[in-house]
Write a protein that holds these residues in place. Structure first.
Motif, PDB file in Angstrom:
ATOM      1  N   LYS A 143      -4.130  -1.080   7.257  1.00 34.95           N
ATOM      2  CA  LYS A 143      -4.347  -1.640   5.920  1.00 34.95           C
ATOM      3  C   LYS A 143      -5.757  -1.360   5.422  1.00 34.95           C
ATOM      4  O   LYS A 143      -5.976  -1.127   4.230  1.00 34.95           O
ATOM      5  N   THR A 144      -6.722  -1.381   6.316  1.00 35.87           N
ATOM      6  CA  THR A 144      -8.121  -1.202   5.928  1.00 35.87           C
ATOM      7  C   THR A 144      -8.552   0.266   5.906  1.00 35.87           C
ATOM      8  O   THR A 144      -9.702   0.575   5.610  1.00 35.87           O
ATOM      9  N   THR A 145      -7.630   1.170   6.244  1.00 34.90           N
ATOM     10  CA  THR A 145      -7.965   2.591   6.280  1.00 34.90           C
ATOM     11  C   THR A 145      -7.759   3.221   4.907  1.00 34.90           C
ATOM     12  O   THR A 145      -6.719   3.057   4.282  1.00 34.90           O
ATOM     13  N   ASN A 146      -8.762   3.935   4.430  1.00 30.31           N
ATOM     14  CA  ASN A 146      -8.654   4.617   3.135  1.00 30.31           C
ATOM     15  C   ASN A 146      -7.925   5.944   3.314  1.00 30.31           C
ATOM     16  O   ASN A 146      -8.344   6.790   4.091  1.00 30.31           O
ATOM     17  N   LEU A 147      -6.854   6.102   2.570  1.00 26.70           N
ATOM     18  CA  LEU A 147      -6.043   7.314   2.664  1.00 26.70           C
ATOM     19  C   LEU A 147      -5.940   7.964   1.296  1.00 26.70           C
ATOM     20  O   LEU A 147      -5.865   7.282   0.270  1.00 26.70           O
ATOM     21  N   ASP A 179      -0.260  13.176   7.875  1.00 32.27           N
ATOM     22  CA  ASP A 179      -0.197  13.702   6.513  1.00 32.27           C
ATOM     23  C   ASP A 179       0.806  14.850   6.513  1.00 32.27           C
ATOM     24  O   ASP A 179       0.634  15.846   7.222  1.00 32.27           O
ATOM     25  N   THR A 180       1.856  14.729   5.720  1.00 33.03           N
ATOM     26  CA  THR A 180       2.921  15.738   5.771  1.00 33.03           C
ATOM     27  C   THR A 180       2.572  17.029   5.037  1.00 33.03           C
ATOM     28  O   THR A 180       3.334  17.992   5.109  1.00 33.03           O
ATOM     29  N   LYS A 181       1.440  17.050   4.356  1.00 35.38           N
ATOM     30  CA  LYS A 181       1.019  18.300   3.730  1.00 35.38           C
ATOM     31  C   LYS A 181       0.336  19.205   4.747  1.00 35.38           C
ATOM     32  O   LYS A 181       0.517  20.426   4.733  1.00 35.38           O
ATOM     33  N   THR A 182      -0.445  18.600   5.643  1.00 32.96           N
ATOM     34  CA  THR A 182      -1.181  19.380   6.642  1.00 32.96           C
ATOM     35  C   THR A 182      -0.571  19.304   8.028  1.00 32.96           C
ATOM     36  O   THR A 182      -0.840  20.152   8.876  1.00 32.96           O
ATOM     37  N   GLY A 183       0.240  18.264   8.282  1.00 36.02           N
ATOM     38  CA  GLY A 183       0.810  18.070   9.607  1.00 36.02           C
ATOM     39  C   GLY A 183      -0.172  17.451  10.584  1.00 36.02           C
ATOM     40  O   GLY A 183       0.121  17.335  11.780  1.00 36.02           O
ATOM     41  N   LYS A 184      -1.335  17.024  10.084  1.00 29.71           N
ATOM     42  CA  LYS A 184      -2.369  16.465  10.952  1.00 29.71           C
ATOM     43  C   LYS A 184      -2.415  14.943  10.854  1.00 29.71           C
ATOM     44  O   LYS A 184      -2.121  14.367   9.810  1.00 29.71           O
ATOM     45  N   ALA A 185      -2.798  14.301  11.954  1.00 26.85           N
ATOM     46  CA  ALA A 185      -2.931  12.845  11.978  1.00 26.85           C
ATOM     47  C   ALA A 185      -4.182  12.428  11.213  1.00 26.85           C
ATOM     48  O   ALA A 185      -5.266  12.976  11.434  1.00 26.85           O
ATOM     49  N   VAL A 186      -4.030  11.472  10.307  1.00 28.14           N
ATOM     50  CA  VAL A 186      -5.163  10.967   9.543  1.00 28.14           C
ATOM     51  C   VAL A 186      -5.578   9.576  10.018  1.00 28.14           C
ATOM     52  O   VAL A 186      -6.568   9.026   9.549  1.00 28.14           O
ATOM     53  N   TRP A 187      -4.799   9.039  10.923  1.00 32.27           N
ATOM     54  CA  TRP A 187      -5.101   7.723  11.508  1.00 32.27           C
ATOM     55  C   TRP A 187      -4.346   7.602  12.816  1.00 32.27           C
ATOM     56  O   TRP A 187      -3.202   8.039  12.925  1.00 32.27           O
ATOM     57  N   SER A 188      -4.984   7.053  13.825  1.00 35.45           N
ATOM     58  CA  SER A 188      -4.307   6.796  15.097  1.00 35.45           C
ATOM     59  C   SER A 188      -4.984   5.624  15.795  1.00 35.45           C
ATOM     60  O   SER A 188      -6.194   5.404  15.649  1.00 35.45           O
ATOM     61  N   LYS A 237       0.826  -1.212   0.000  1.00 33.40           N
ATOM     62  CA  LYS A 237       0.000   0.000   0.000  1.00 33.40           C
ATOM     63  C   LYS A 237       0.860   1.262   0.000  1.00 33.40           C
ATOM     64  O   LYS A 237       0.404   2.322  -0.422  1.00 33.40           O
ATOM     65  N   PHE A 238       2.104   1.133   0.466  1.00 34.14           N
ATOM     66  CA  PHE A 238       3.004   2.270   0.576  1.00 34.14           C
ATOM     67  C   PHE A 238       4.360   1.946  -0.031  1.00 34.14           C
ATOM     68  O   PHE A 238       4.753   0.783  -0.130  1.00 34.14           O
ATOM     69  N   THR A 239       5.065   2.999  -0.407  1.00 32.50           N
ATOM     70  CA  THR A 239       6.489   2.891  -0.679  1.00 32.50           C
ATOM     71  C   THR A 239       7.179   3.362   0.598  1.00 32.50           C
ATOM     72  O   THR A 239       7.087   4.536   0.963  1.00 32.50           O
ATOM     73  N   VAL A 240       7.831   2.442   1.286  1.00 32.67           N
ATOM     74  CA  VAL A 240       8.363   2.723   2.622  1.00 32.67           C
ATOM     75  C   VAL A 240       9.868   2.939   2.563  1.00 32.67           C
ATOM     76  O   VAL A 240      10.603   2.115   2.000  1.00 32.67           O
ATOM     77  N   LEU A 241      10.320   4.046   3.136  1.00 32.06           N
ATOM     78  CA  LEU A 241      11.762   4.291   3.228  1.00 32.06           C
ATOM     79  C   LEU A 241      12.385   3.268   4.160  1.00 32.06           C
ATOM     80  O   LEU A 241      11.858   3.003   5.246  1.00 32.06           O
ATOM     81  N   ASP A 242      13.506   2.675   3.752  1.00 31.44           N
ATOM     82  CA  ASP A 242      14.179   1.760   4.666  1.00 31.44           C
ATOM     83  C   ASP A 242      15.005   2.570   5.665  1.00 31.44           C
ATOM     84  O   ASP A 242      15.176   3.783   5.523  1.00 31.44           O
ATOM     85  N   ARG A 243      15.499   1.891   6.691  1.00 31.25           N
ATOM     86  CA  ARG A 243      16.196   2.582   7.770  1.00 31.25           C
ATOM     87  C   ARG A 243      17.433   3.329   7.254  1.00 31.25           C
ATOM     88  O   ARG A 243      17.727   4.446   7.695  1.00 31.25           O
TER      89      ARG A 243
END
Length: 211
Positions: free
Chosen positions: A198-202, A146-155, A68-74
């Motif tokens: 996984k089930t959250t629509n973003l 969300d890095t555009k708004t700085g707000k949490a979209v899921w917690s 679902k994401f492209t994740v940066l590795d460590r």
């Protein structure tokens, strides 16, 4: 007849081009995500101080499996953070989240904390079967920003418990005992958080690559 064959070949080529384009667009549509190191807020976690770092690694691996994401590795994350003199974990404010998102070139940041990790007395007194009984508890909260708004979209927060007598735990932690308890108690917590995400629509937030 030749004209019909030519038309068929052309249509087949167009169909393949459309399918390839759709596949590439789908791959490009994946939002980019960085998992920051989780903050350790567990008062009872005194015997293994690497739990937050270990949790970050598991999150990176499990989120990468979702597709679902492209994740940066460590390594990527640490390289960019060191280049920009950033040391971050746990709680960050909205302005910092936007700034970090631009530097990392990601649409989302996953942050959170380990709030409980260790033995907890649950037995009563008096010498009964429950006297002196302990359980091992792991609790973690996580949020997607969300890095555009700085707000949490899921917690979400998750807790897992197990009878500590079922797993060998050294008196001061270390080695096999640490890994065994982490796998048995903390990994299920992370798995539940990832499954919920996984089930959250973003909605993807457009973000340019870091300079």
């Amino acid at each position: 007849m030749r004209q019909v064959r030519s038309i068929g070949i052309i249509l087949t080529g167009i169909a393949l081009t459309v399918l390839m384009g759709t596949g590439m667009a789908s791959a490009q549509a994946k939002p980019k995500l960085a998992v920051l190191e989780f903050k350790n807020k567990a008062d009872n976690q005194w015997w293994w101080h690497g739990v937050a770092e270990a949790a970050q690694d598991v999150f990176i691996t499990e989120l990468g499996k979702l597709g679902k994401f492209t994740v940066l590795d460590r390594e990527q994350l640490e390289e960019i953070m060191q280049a920009n003199n950033l040391t971050l974990s746990g709680d960050i404010d909205a302005k910092a989240a936007v700034r970090i998102g631009k530097l990392l070139g990601v649409n989302y940041l996953l942050t959170g904390s380990v709030t409980e990790y260790g033995n907890k007395n649950i037995g009563g007194t008096g010498g009964g079967l429950s006297a002196g009984k302990k359980e091992f508890v792991a609790t973690m909260n996580a949020q997607l920003i969300d890095t555009k708004t700085g707000k949490a979209v899921w917690s979400r927060a998750e807790t897992n418990k197990t009878d500590s007598t079922k797993v060998s735990v050294g008196g001061f932690g270390g080695g096999v005992d640490d890994n065994r308890m982490f796998d048995k108690v903390m990994k299920p917590v992370i798995a539940n958080l990832v499954n919920n995400l996984k089930t959250t629509n973003l909605v993807r937030t457009p973000r340019s690559e870091p300079q």
